[in-house]
Design an enzyme around this catalytic site. Structure first.
Site, PDB file in Angstrom:
ATOM      1  N   LYS A   1      14.386 -15.211  -8.646  1.00 52.22           N
ATOM      2  CA  LYS A   1      14.191 -14.255  -9.745  1.00 52.22           C
ATOM      3  C   LYS A   1      13.293 -14.851 -10.811  1.00 52.22           C
ATOM      4  O   LYS A   1      12.351 -14.223 -11.271  1.00 52.22           O
ATOM      5  CB  LYS A   1      15.580 -13.921 -10.307  1.00 52.22           C
ATOM      6  CG  LYS A   1      15.792 -12.571 -10.820  1.00 52.22           C
ATOM      7  CD  LYS A   1      15.971 -11.446  -9.821  1.00 52.22           C
ATOM      8  CE  LYS A   1      15.360 -11.613  -8.508  1.00 52.22           C
ATOM      9  NZ  LYS A   1      15.326 -10.587  -7.568  1.00 52.22           N
TER      10      LYS A   1
ATOM     11  N   ARG B   1       5.281  -0.053  -6.147  1.00 48.37           N
ATOM     12  CA  ARG B   1       5.260  -0.808  -4.890  1.00 48.37           C
ATOM     13  C   ARG B   1       4.341  -2.026  -4.967  1.00 48.37           C
ATOM     14  O   ARG B   1       4.404  -2.898  -4.118  1.00 48.37           O
ATOM     15  CB  ARG B   1       4.776   0.094  -3.752  1.00 48.37           C
ATOM     16  CG  ARG B   1       5.710   1.235  -3.448  1.00 48.37           C
ATOM     17  CD  ARG B   1       5.047   2.229  -2.533  1.00 48.37           C
ATOM     18  NE  ARG B   1       4.757   1.647  -1.253  1.00 48.37           N
ATOM     19  CZ  ARG B   1       5.498   1.798  -0.164  1.00 48.37           C
ATOM     20  NH1 ARG B   1       6.594   2.516  -0.217  1.00 48.37           N
ATOM     21  NH2 ARG B   1       5.157   1.250   0.975  1.00 48.37           N
TER      22      ARG B   1
ATOM     23  N   GLU C   1       9.567 -15.323  -9.502  1.00 49.45           N
ATOM     24  CA  GLU C   1       8.744 -14.155  -9.175  1.00 49.45           C
ATOM     25  C   GLU C   1       8.270 -13.398 -10.405  1.00 49.45           C
ATOM     26  O   GLU C   1       7.186 -12.827 -10.385  1.00 49.45           O
ATOM     27  CB  GLU C   1       9.419 -13.226  -8.155  1.00 49.45           C
ATOM     28  CG  GLU C   1      10.614 -12.462  -8.628  1.00 49.45           C
ATOM     29  CD  GLU C   1      11.218 -11.571  -7.532  1.00 49.45           C
ATOM     30  OE1 GLU C   1      10.487 -11.049  -6.690  1.00 49.45           O
ATOM     31  OE2 GLU C   1      12.442 -11.404  -7.544  1.00 49.45           O
TER      32      GLU C   1
ATOM     33  N   HIS D   1      19.144 -36.618  -2.281  1.00 47.14           N
ATOM     34  CA  HIS D   1      18.445 -36.978  -1.037  1.00 47.14           C
ATOM     35  C   HIS D   1      16.937 -36.788  -1.155  1.00 47.14           C
ATOM     36  O   HIS D   1      16.243 -36.690  -0.160  1.00 47.14           O
ATOM     37  CB  HIS D   1      19.012 -36.181   0.142  1.00 47.14           C
ATOM     38  CG  HIS D   1      20.456 -36.486   0.391  1.00 47.14           C
ATOM     39  ND1 HIS D   1      20.882 -37.660   0.962  1.00 47.14           N
ATOM     40  CD2 HIS D   1      21.580 -35.794   0.081  1.00 47.14           C
ATOM     41  CE1 HIS D   1      22.196 -37.674   1.020  1.00 47.14           C
ATOM     42  NE2 HIS D   1      22.653 -36.552   0.482  1.00 47.14           N
TER      43      HIS D   1
ATOM     44  N   CYS E   1       0.824  -1.216   0.000  1.00 47.28           N
ATOM     45  CA  CYS E   1       0.000   0.000   0.000  1.00 47.28           C
ATOM     46  C   CYS E   1       0.854   1.260   0.000  1.00 47.28           C
ATOM     47  O   CYS E   1       1.949   1.290   0.548  1.00 47.28           O
ATOM     48  CB  CYS E   1      -0.879   0.033   1.237  1.00 47.28           C
ATOM     49  SG  CYS E   1      -1.919  -1.405   1.409  1.00 47.28           S
TER      50      CYS E   1
ATOM     51  N   LYS F   1       6.774  -4.193  -3.698  1.00 51.24           N
ATOM     52  CA  LYS F   1       8.190  -3.834  -3.624  1.00 51.24           C
ATOM     53  C   LYS F   1       8.668  -3.748  -2.179  1.00 51.24           C
ATOM     54  O   LYS F   1       9.758  -4.172  -1.851  1.00 51.24           O
ATOM     55  CB  LYS F   1       8.403  -2.489  -4.334  1.00 51.24           C
ATOM     56  CG  LYS F   1       9.849  -2.021  -4.383  1.00 51.24           C
ATOM     57  CD  LYS F   1      10.668  -2.887  -5.306  1.00 51.24           C
ATOM     58  CE  LYS F   1      12.140  -2.488  -5.344  1.00 51.24           C
ATOM     59  NZ  LYS F   1      12.971  -3.571  -5.904  1.00 51.24           N
TER      60      LYS F   1
ATOM     61  N   TRP G   1      -2.890  -2.753  -1.491  1.00 57.35           N
ATOM     62  CA  TRP G   1      -2.471  -4.150  -1.755  1.00 57.35           C
ATOM     63  C   TRP G   1      -3.264  -4.975  -0.748  1.00 57.35           C
ATOM     64  O   TRP G   1      -3.023  -4.906   0.454  1.00 57.35           O
ATOM     65  CB  TRP G   1      -0.966  -4.263  -1.535  1.00 57.35           C
ATOM     66  CG  TRP G   1      -0.372  -5.583  -1.901  1.00 57.35           C
ATOM     67  CD1 TRP G   1       0.062  -5.968  -3.133  1.00 57.35           C
ATOM     68  CD2 TRP G   1      -0.109  -6.688  -1.021  1.00 57.35           C
ATOM     69  NE1 TRP G   1       0.573  -7.236  -3.072  1.00 57.35           N
ATOM     70  CE2 TRP G   1       0.480  -7.714  -1.789  1.00 57.35           C
ATOM     71  CE3 TRP G   1      -0.308  -6.921   0.342  1.00 57.35           C
ATOM     72  CZ2 TRP G   1       0.871  -8.930  -1.261  1.00 57.35           C
ATOM     73  CZ3 TRP G   1       0.075  -8.146   0.873  1.00 57.35           C
ATOM     74  CH2 TRP G   1       0.659  -9.127   0.068  1.00 57.35           C
TER      75      TRP G   1
ATOM     76  N   ASN H   1      -2.108   2.431   5.705  1.00 58.83           N
ATOM     77  CA  ASN H   1      -1.140   1.367   5.387  1.00 58.83           C
ATOM     78  C   ASN H   1      -0.903   0.570   6.659  1.00 58.83           C
ATOM     79  O   ASN H   1      -0.779   1.167   7.730  1.00 58.83           O
ATOM     80  CB  ASN H   1       0.209   1.951   4.971  1.00 58.83           C
ATOM     81  CG  ASN H   1       0.210   2.455   3.556  1.00 58.83           C
ATOM     82  OD1 ASN H   1      -0.817   2.442   2.890  1.00 58.83           O
ATOM     83  ND2 ASN H   1       1.364   2.919   3.093  1.00 58.83           N
ATOM     84  N   GLY H   2      -0.778  -0.741   6.543  1.00 59.21           N
ATOM     85  CA  GLY H   2      -0.491  -1.566   7.715  1.00 59.21           C
ATOM     86  C   GLY H   2      -1.643  -2.516   7.997  1.00 59.21           C
ATOM     87  O   GLY H   2      -2.523  -2.731   7.156  1.00 59.21           O
TER      88      GLY H   2
ATOM     89  N   GLU I   1      19.144 -17.195  -5.276  1.00 58.55           N
ATOM     90  CA  GLU I   1      18.656 -15.909  -5.778  1.00 58.55           C
ATOM     91  C   GLU I   1      18.135 -16.052  -7.220  1.00 58.55           C
ATOM     92  O   GLU I   1      17.102 -15.495  -7.583  1.00 58.55           O
ATOM     93  CB  GLU I   1      19.782 -14.863  -5.690  1.00 58.55           C
ATOM     94  CG  GLU I   1      19.479 -13.512  -6.319  1.00 58.55           C
ATOM     95  CD  GLU I   1      18.233 -12.809  -5.765  1.00 58.55           C
ATOM     96  OE1 GLU I   1      17.667 -13.268  -4.755  1.00 58.55           O
ATOM     97  OE2 GLU I   1      17.812 -11.815  -6.381  1.00 58.55           O
TER      98      GLU I   1
HETATM   99  O1  M6R Z   1      13.333  -4.049   0.844  1.00 59.13           O
HETATM  100  P1  M6R Z   1      13.908  -5.373   1.273  1.00 59.13           P
HETATM  101  O2  M6R Z   1      15.272  -5.607   0.704  1.00 59.13           O
HETATM  102  O3  M6R Z   1      13.900  -5.553   2.760  1.00 59.13           O
HETATM  103  O4  M6R Z   1      12.956  -6.453   0.649  1.00 59.13           O
HETATM  104  C1  M6R Z   1      13.135  -7.814   0.921  1.00 59.13           C
HETATM  105  C2  M6R Z   1      12.345  -8.679  -0.034  1.00 59.13           C
HETATM  106  O5  M6R Z   1      10.987  -8.378   0.051  1.00 59.13           O
HETATM  107  C3  M6R Z   1      12.808  -8.496  -1.481  1.00 59.13           C
HETATM  108  O6  M6R Z   1      14.162  -8.758  -1.636  1.00 59.13           O
HETATM  109  C4  M6R Z   1      11.990  -9.415  -2.406  1.00 59.13           C
HETATM  110  O7  M6R Z   1      12.319 -10.746  -2.158  1.00 59.13           O
HETATM  111  C5  M6R Z   1      12.229  -9.053  -3.875  1.00 59.13           C
HETATM  112  N1  M6R Z   1      10.990  -9.018  -4.572  1.00 59.13           N
HETATM  113  C6  M6R Z   1      13.059 -10.010  -4.616  1.00 59.13           C
HETATM  114  O8  M6R Z   1      13.248  -9.627  -5.937  1.00 59.13           O
END
Ligand code: M6R
Length: 594
Positions: free
Chosen positions: A475, A27, A478, A494, A2, A589, A75, A99-100, A471
């Site tokens: 990527k 965001r 997502e 395993h 949000c 974000k 959101w 927000n929250g 990582e």
């Molecule tokens: O703002 P932050 O680095 O704390 O965010 C952490 C995760 O939410 C962030 O890295 C998320 O996994 C990304 N979408 C990955 O691309």
């Protein structure tokens, strides 16, 4: 997640609110709305979907002439994304955006609002209904009474028809800042108002702001006045256009060498790393973060434990905060966060401080909550990152962690100086190596075409290669919505190897020469069962169905080049599949709720 914007004393407030909301789009959100006050009456419009839908609705009726207003991108957490659940919410003379999460909303309904007819399914509506219920003559009074009843996290922007020239804001656990320019603004994220305001004030938890067109007063929840210092932001960093790229993500991948260079140059002068970090020799280090930042932490663990020769533990913040960690003044905690506002990471930081640890944050956004609350902040210099999937901020986090590890090893003399000098030399050249890695783009485009229809992918690696695999897998999933998992290569047999069949895609990340032959065995095992293996390797011989060669550099820094082809591959596969690359479904974000 949000986003909030508010403004007071701004000609054409609706236009300013929409502009701010558009800058918050990155965001992640699923509905948007605004409220203004015109001739003492609310004008509220809210719509499911993109801000373009809200703009169309605004065009169709009313002129929205007010100079004061609030806006929101939602959101969904409580209640589906639809027009009714979208903010602002209104009750009587009050309208607000939030927000929250209000954790005790059900109890509050039961205790104070049993007879109230709720319009939405949101937790937020409880706040506006309480305001209406507790209001007699003073808005400020009603706000103070209401916020004391709320449990959870909230940033609020509130309007009241009885005080049509005032905007009220509240912060408790969710970010909010004020800005003064041509009018006075409030926003959950500096990006929304960076080109409309020049002077900024960061609100702290437990504060209420009373904003008129020429003044802002801050209060605590007891309604005692609070004095505030303005805070500085680096505006040369605030460019948020796509340049010549189709997507922010691609632009940000191209910006990785610069993000690394700026981060390294900010702290590595000639051959000295300059950090004003006062710290006793640690006995153990914890690294805490979420998502990609957690994956950066996995790399940080390797280099810190290698150079400092102490145990380093990496944990996801959502687990760490409830794990009763055994911390003390000899166990510093490193919190990594691009946004500096991730709710779990912030809570973990507070827990670590409470238990007596020194807290060191690695943060990209200046003056964010984590940066402000940690004992020491090492800023990454990636500039604003707009695509939800992090690329350049992750790379800058790696650079920052390398710097921190080398700095601590030099300070406590835990590694050979010759080794540290070599690392520093290579660190100065890291941006160039990452830049060279981008040359694989044409090969990657071809691979993306080949892999665009796969349903599953497995990423494997050993040591730092496993960190890159974790990582890389995140990527891919997502932004392309392809199911993907990362495994320490030796773990495959395993259990997970049972999923390998003819044509299964496996991506092997090879970083360290000493582990290459072991990884090769794992590659051979899956190939023998029909997997098609693509290997990312830095000049170390690996036999696979196809290899992507990255420039060789010090093995401890190798993840920085290994990840780039996978970021590009994820991007081009997602593009082939027609995905919404910069705003993947369901993702935000900055994750400001638990
Ligand atoms: O703002 P932050 O680095 O704390 O965010 C952490 C995760 O939410 C962030 O890295 C998320 O996994 C990304 N979408 C990955 O691309």
């Amino acid at each position: 997640m949000c986003g909030i914007i508010g403004c007071c004393g701004v000609e054409g407030a609706a236009g300013a609110l929409i502009k701010g909301l558009e800058r918050l789009e990155y965001r992640g959100y699923d509905s948007a709305g605004i409220a203004t006050i015109s001739n003492g009456k609310f004008e509220i419009e809210k719509k499911k979907g993109r801000i373009s839908a809200l703009k169309n609705a605004l065009k169709s009726h009313r002129d929205y002439a007010g100079k004061i207003g609030i806006g929101h991108t939602r959101w969904a957490t409580h209640g589906a994304p639809n027009d009714i659940n979208a903010h602002p919410h209104q009750s009587g003379k009050f309208a607000l955006v939030h927000n929250g999460i209000i954790e005790n909303y059900a109890q509050l309904k039961e205790q104070y609002l049993k007879l109230t007819n709720f319009k939405s399914e949101t937790d937020t509506e409880v706040i506006v209904q309480l305001l209406n219920r507790l209001y007699s003559t003073s808005c400020l009074d009603a706000i103070a009474k209401t916020v004391k009843l709320l449990e959870g996290s909230f940033a609020l922007a509130i309007l009241c028809e009885d005080e049509p020239d005032k905007l009220y804001c509240v912060r408790q656990g969710s970010p909010l800042l004020g800005g003064v320019g041509n009018g006075i603004f409030a926003a959950s994220d500096i990006t929304a108002i960076s080109d409309m305001a020049e002077i900024f004030y960061r609100m702290d938890d437990g504060e209420i702001a009373e904003i008129t067109e020429s003044n802002v007063n801050f209060y605590n929840f007891e309604l005692e006045r609070v004095e505030k210092e303005r805070c500085e932001f680096a505006f040369e960093d605030m460019r948020t256009d796509k340049g010549n790229c189709e997507h922010f993500m691609l632009k940000e991948i191209y910006e990785e060498p610069e993000a690394i260079r700026r981060t390294v140059d900010a702290y590595l002068m000639e051959s000295t790393i300059e950090l004003k970090l006062e710290i006793d020799k640690p006995e153990q280090i914890y690294i805490v973060a979420c998502g990609s930042a957690y994956h950066a932490g996995l790399v940080g663990k390797k280099i810190l434990s290698e150079l400092l020769k102490i145990p380093v533990t990496v944990e996801t913040a959502s687990e760490f905060r409830y794990s009763n960690p055994l911390l003390n003044s000899k166990t510093p905690v490193i919190i990594i966060s691009q946004s500096g506002e991730t709710a779990d990471s912030l809570a973990a930081l507070r827990e670590a401080k409470k238990l007596g640890s020194k807290t060191i944050s690695v943060v990209n956004v200046a003056n964010s909550s984590i940066a402000v609350e940690s004992d020491f902040v090492l800023y990454t210099k990636a500039g604003p990152e707009i695509a939800v999937a992090t690329t350049k901020a992750y790379s800058a986090q790696l650079a920052a962690l390398y710097l921190l590890a080398i700095y601590l090893a030099e300070k406590f003399k835990t590694a050979e100086q010759a080794q540290l000098d070599k690392l520093k030399k290579e660190l100065k050249e890291l941006n160039k190596k990452v830049s060279l890695t981008l040359d694989c783009e044409e090969q990657i485009k071809r691979l993306a075409e080949e892999l665009k229809d796969i349903d599953h992918a497995y990423f494997i690696g050993r040591g730092l290669g496993y960190c890159a695999a974790a990582e890389g897998s995140l990527k891919l999933k997502e932004i392309s919505y392809i199911h993907s998992e990362a495994y320490a290569a030796g773990e495959m047999k395993h259990g997970t190897i049972s999923l390998i069949e003819k044509g299964t895609t496996v991506i092997a990340m090879n970083t360290q020469a000493e582990l290459a032959s072991k990884l090769q065995s794992n590659i051979d095992e899956v190939r023998a069962r029909g997997a098609k293996v693509f290997a990312v390797t830095s000049g170390i011989d690996i036999t696979a169905d196809e290899t992507i060669i990255t420039p060789a550099l010090h093995p401890l820094l190798q993840t920085s080049t290994q990840i780039v082809p996978i970021q590009l591959l994820s991007y081009y596969i997602a593009k082939e599949r027609g995905c919404d690359i910069d705003k993947p479904r369901n993702l935000a974000k900055s994750v400001t709720v638990e």
